[in-house]
Enzyme design. Structure first.
Site, PDB file in Angstrom:
ATOM      1  N   LYS A  57      -7.014  -5.346  11.749  1.00 25.87           N
ATOM      2  CA  LYS A  57      -6.440  -3.605  10.249  1.00 25.87           C
ATOM      3  C   LYS A  57      -7.327  -2.739   9.469  1.00 25.87           C
ATOM      4  O   LYS A  57      -7.396  -2.041   9.665  1.00 25.87           O
ATOM      5  CB  LYS A  57      -5.523  -4.796   9.656  1.00 25.87           C
ATOM      6  CG  LYS A  57      -4.165  -5.625  10.765  1.00 25.87           C
ATOM      7  CD  LYS A  57      -3.280  -5.858   9.810  1.00 25.87           C
ATOM      8  CE  LYS A  57      -2.322  -6.391   9.989  1.00 25.87           C
ATOM      9  NZ  LYS A  57      -1.225  -6.961   9.707  1.00 25.87           N
ATOM     10  N   ASP A  94       3.452  -2.081   8.238  1.00 25.79           N
ATOM     11  CA  ASP A  94       3.504  -3.450   7.446  1.00 25.79           C
ATOM     12  C   ASP A  94       4.094  -3.059   6.412  1.00 25.79           C
ATOM     13  O   ASP A  94       4.988  -4.051   5.919  1.00 25.79           O
ATOM     14  CB  ASP A  94       2.607  -4.108   7.145  1.00 25.79           C
ATOM     15  CG  ASP A  94       2.083  -4.853   8.546  1.00 25.79           C
ATOM     16  OD1 ASP A  94       2.625  -5.528   9.299  1.00 25.79           O
ATOM     17  OD2 ASP A  94       0.938  -5.317   8.557  1.00 25.79           O
ATOM     18  N   GLY A 120      -6.218 -10.635   2.102  1.00 24.31           N
ATOM     19  CA  GLY A 120      -7.070 -10.678   3.318  1.00 24.31           C
ATOM     20  C   GLY A 120      -6.602  -9.554   3.484  1.00 24.31           C
ATOM     21  O   GLY A 120      -5.647  -9.109   2.426  1.00 24.31           O
ATOM     22  N   GLY A 121      -5.949  -8.526   4.643  1.00 23.20           N
ATOM     23  CA  GLY A 121      -5.004  -7.313   5.113  1.00 23.20           C
ATOM     24  C   GLY A 121      -3.937  -7.499   4.980  1.00 23.20           C
ATOM     25  O   GLY A 121      -3.251  -6.744   4.073  1.00 23.20           O
ATOM     26  N   ILE A 192       5.103 -14.432   4.830  1.00 19.49           N
ATOM     27  CA  ILE A 192       4.690 -13.996   5.651  1.00 19.49           C
ATOM     28  C   ILE A 192       4.604 -14.589   6.745  1.00 19.49           C
ATOM     29  O   ILE A 192       4.694 -14.621   7.969  1.00 19.49           O
ATOM     30  CB  ILE A 192       3.546 -12.743   5.655  1.00 19.49           C
ATOM     31  CG1 ILE A 192       2.239 -13.225   5.481  1.00 19.49           C
ATOM     32  CG2 ILE A 192       4.175 -12.272   4.503  1.00 19.49           C
ATOM     33  CD1 ILE A 192       1.090 -12.855   5.862  1.00 19.49           C
ATOM     34  N   GLY A 215       8.178 -15.085   7.335  1.00 16.90           N
ATOM     35  CA  GLY A 215       8.352 -13.315   7.040  1.00 16.90           C
ATOM     36  C   GLY A 215       8.671 -13.029   8.779  1.00 16.90           C
ATOM     37  O   GLY A 215       8.687 -11.294   9.502  1.00 16.90           O
TER      38      GLY A 215
END
Length: 412
Positions: A57, A94, A120-121, A192, A215
């Site tokens: 990402k 997102d 993380g992303g 998620i 998620g």
């Protein structure tokens, strides 16, 4: 021909293809690449539109000509579209999906202390969403940062926890990154992960009476927002709910529990024929694994040995999605089996008059009176079940009742 699809490294678990095809993008496919293949992919392919997932990402941003301001602030993108001018435009949908997921679950972050597990992303998105929702504070918990799992007790006053790590995701079901009982002020859990439907973290939240969400609503909502960018069209929110309900139905297991001889195997096989689903008969799997019958296992090894095999087979079956799981009569005796069956399933107890229950080939039924056995197990069946179904008519009628109930109640 323009390329449409999801770009990532390992995509065997992804449901994105099914979602986008349900939205009308028939060319959508999964694109697995190693890091050193990204540059050549972007230079050699005629890209129509892409979704991007972990771990790329942030890496793909260098190939984009224009990046949406919000995506730039977040520091990652998940949607890339080639427009008529030939340039690549990027967004992060997102955050749209994340906020939809939280609102749908009734989890408010406004004025609350939020901790985000993982750096993380997806963590970047969660932090941006929490800030957009006017959280009082947002703290990232990582393995080695200033705020980590060793000193997480300093954040015991957290009111909302967001898990963006893969801990507990299929196939490592049952793992959890934290113990929710350490957060007495917790009023919401957002995980998620969407496979399994209920991670160990979500199961604990459910047991504690804490609102939670997986998620999948985020995944579907962000896909709808991405599809709007793909083709420059507006999609009604009802489509998000339609696709979400369809995925829930197709991926949720139908689990049958009940007294020995109440008709689980017969009804399960009829359900398999009715729905086109694969049936997993736990007792049959145990017998095949052991190379002998269930009565022989009881005689040669004892009940404790059998229950150990049963627990292992239920854990394997419960990890799967979209199956029919037929349990033995005593599966409810081990509380650990509940998490395995409930994580992906809707559990039906089949009820049949005790006078109609057979004894042949059923070791426990032969050694204990059925009335006594039922008295022992009735509270356990009630603990496990989502619905009670009478099997006093034909097995076909019972299977039909279960399927109609499942279609009505498994959509969420």
């Amino acid at each position: 021909m323009p390329v449409y699809g999801l770009l990532g490294r390992k995509l065997g678990h992804s449901w994105s293809e099914a979602i986008h095809k349900a939205l009308g993008c028939s060319e959508y496919r999964l694109i697995e690449l190693e890091p050193d293949e990204l540059k050549s992919f972007f230079s050699e392919n005629e890209i129509g539109a892409l979704n991007v997932t972990i771990p790329y990402k942030r890496d793909v941003m260098q190939f984009c000509d224009f990046i949406d301001e919000r995506a730039a602030e977040i520091g990652s993108v998940n949607t890339i579209v080639r427009r008529a001018d030939g340039k690549l435009y990027a967004w992060n949908t997102d955050i749209v999906g994340f906020r939809y997921m939280a609102h749908r679950a009734g989890i408010s972050m406004q004025g609350k202390k939020v901790i985000v597990l993982g750096s993380g992303g997806s963590s970047l998105t969660a932090c941006a969403a929490a800030k957009a929702e006017n959280a009082a504070s947002v703290t990232v918990i990582s393995r080695s940062g200033e705020n980590n799992y060793e000193n997480i007790s300093r954040h015991a006053d957290a009111e909302v926890i967001v898990n963006t790590t893969p801990v507990g995701m299929y196939p490592k079901n049952g793992e959890a990154p934290v113990d929710l009982s350490r957060f007495p002020k917790l009023s919401g859990l957002i995980d998620i992960i969407y496979n399994p439907r209920r991670t160990a973290l979500m199961l604990q939240a459910e047991a504690l009476g804490i609102p939670f969400t997986d998620g999948l609503p985020m995944l579907v909502s962000q896909a709808v927002a991405a599809e709007e960018h793909f083709f420059g069209k507006s999609i009604d929110e009802s489509e998000t709910e339609r696709i979400l309900a369809g995925l829930r139905r197709s991926e949720t297991n139908i689990v049958l529990i009940g007294m020995p001889g109440c008709g689980k195997s017969t009804v399960g096989e009829i359900l398999a024929g009715l729905t086109g689903r694969e049936a997993a008969d736990i007792d049959a799997n145990i017998a095949a694994r052991a190379g002998c019958t269930i009565p022989e296992i009881f005689t040669q090894k004892g009940e404790a040995f059998f229950r150990g095999l049963e627990r292992e087979e239920i854990a394997l079956a419960g990890k799967q999605s979209g199956k029919i799981i037929i349990t033995g009569g005593g599966a409810v005796k081990d509380e650990r089996n509940y998490a395995s069956l409930h994580q992906n399933g809707r559990i039906y107890q089949l009820d049949r008059p005790i006078s109609l229950l057979p004894l042949d080939g059923r070791p426990v039924s032969q050694s204990t009176s059925l009335n006594e056995l039922y008295a022992q197990r009735a509270p356990l069946y009630a603990r496990f079940r989502d619905a009670l179904v009478s099997n006093s008519g034909t097995p076909e009628e019972t299977a039909d009742m279960i399927w109609r109930d499942f279609c009505e109640h498994s959509g969420d």
